[in-house]
Design a protein around this motif. Structure first.
Motif: not given
Length: 397
Positions: A32-34, A149-153
């Motif tokens: 969903r993030d992608r 996790e996506t924000l962290e990345g």
């Protein structure tokens, strides 16, 4: 994904989103993030933002978008080989350049200088601003509401920003932490002193592989280099010799492509082998153990890393600082500087941007609004805005 390693990020165990989005019956949280990133306005704008060669100089040079797609493909390949979550690696890769200004690093340098009194400008932190504040597509919140996790990345794919005592590390020792680092809308603390996930580390090293390979390709296409000139350059030199010996009479563009694809293969296979070794030695129990491993686990072997650094130095001297690149860079910097000073004085930005700038009585607040607006511009739009206000003086040719 059924063969996920125990140290891979698990979307079912995500730390969540700032705003509850419910569960999807068909997609994981990282998928969903992608998808949210791909459908964002900022992602589409990358099509008309400079990588190295300005977008108007030719239709076959890389733009920020084509660079991003190459990075995402490599990041996904690395994640698959290392049994990680491919979707998270892809999401971080797709978002890693969303904060870039028009005209590439040239525009970033100008905005960083203009905002020096107010915390500076950092394209990586700007990507966080894009996905948490500036994208306005949803009825209930600003930003894309990405997972923790996506924000962290996105924020930490190049490593920690501070040490255990909270002191800046790396490039931030001299320049300080970027503006907004203490005000990121996220589900939980982004743990600035730890490393990011292995998936984010895949995205980071894929970025290095991609621009080393495609900048050689674009420089050859632009006539700044000839293939034999690379014969003595570490890492790429043996590949050039191999290709020229095997196919001395084929067209130069085919020779260049053979070198490029061998270079990518050499670096990617080295990363897989070295990272597999390091992960096997560390054997983190889970994704959180990766964060506290105390080192980057996805990396080149020492020999390839030395060659890659030498290749970067060669490209810096022969390509990035060549007059053919620097002349339009200087003119593009003047365009961004002119626009910033004009908008600060006149606040005649369009629509909501103008309303916000005129209402911002504090100079630092207005400067950030102006920087956000300029950073979101494509190269052609920046030139158009400059031409309207400075009698066509923004042409880069």
């Amino acid at each position: 994904m059924t063969d996920r390693a125990p140290y891979a990020s698990d979307p079912a165990q995500s730390r969540g989103r700032l705003f509850d989005a419910g569960a999807s019956p068909t997609r994981s949280e990282f998928q969903r993030d992608r998808d949210r990133i791909i459908h964002s306005t900022a992602f589409r704008r990358l099509q008309h933002k400079t990588q190295v060669f300005l977008h108007h100089e030719g239709q076959h040079y890389r733009t920020r978008l084509t660079h991003t797609l190459e990075v995402s493909q490599m990041a996904r390949s690395l994640a698959r080989a290392l049994r990680l979550d491919e979707d998270l690696a892809e999401a971080v890769a797709l978002a890693h350049d969303l904060g870039h200004t028009p005209f590439g690093h040239a525009g970033e340098r100008v905005l960083n200088d203009k905002l020096a009194r107010w915390g500076g400008f950092d394209h990586n932190m700007q990507a966080i601003r894009v996905v948490t504040r500036l994208e306005n597509r949803y009825a209930e919140h600003d930003g894309l509401n990405l997972s923790w996790e996506t924000l962290e990345g996105i924020l930490k794919h190049n490593g920690p920003l501070v040490d255990a005592a909270g002191r800046p590390v790396g490039r931030y020792v001299g320049e300080g932490l970027p503006f907004g680092i203490d005000d990121i809308p996220a589900r939980a603390d982004l743990l600035l002193a730890t490393h990011a996930s292995l998936e984010a580390q895949c995205a980071a090293i894929a970025d290095d592989v991609a621009y080393n390979a495609h900048d050689i390709d674009d420089a050859l296409r632009a006539g700044l280099l000839q293939l034999p000139e690379l014969a003595e350059v570490p890492l790429v030199g043996p590949l050039v010799a191999e290709v020229l010996a095997r196919w001395p009479d084929i067209e130069p563009n085919r020779q260049a492509h053979e070198v490029q694809r061998r270079l990518i293969t050499r670096m990617i296979e080295d990363v897989i082998a070295e990272s597999s070794r390091l992960v096997a030695e560390a054997w983190p129990a889970d994704a959180d153990a990766v964060r506290h491993a105390g080192m980057t686990l996805v990396r080149f072997s020492p020999g390839i890393e030395a060659g890659e650094q030498a290749l970067k130095r060669f490209l810096f001297q022969r390509v990035y600082r060549s007059e053919a690149v620097m002349a339009p860079v200087r003119r593009s910097q003047a365009v961004v500087a002119d626009l910033f000073e004009h908008f600060m004085a006149e606040a005649d930005l369009p629509g909501k941007w103008g309303e916000a700038a005129r209402a911002a009585l504090d100079p630092g607040r207005r400067a950030r609004i102006v920087a956000d607006f300029i950073a979101g511009m494509t190269d052609p739009y920046a030139l158009e805005q400059h031409a309207r206000r400075f009698d066509g003086g923004g042409q880069l040719r």
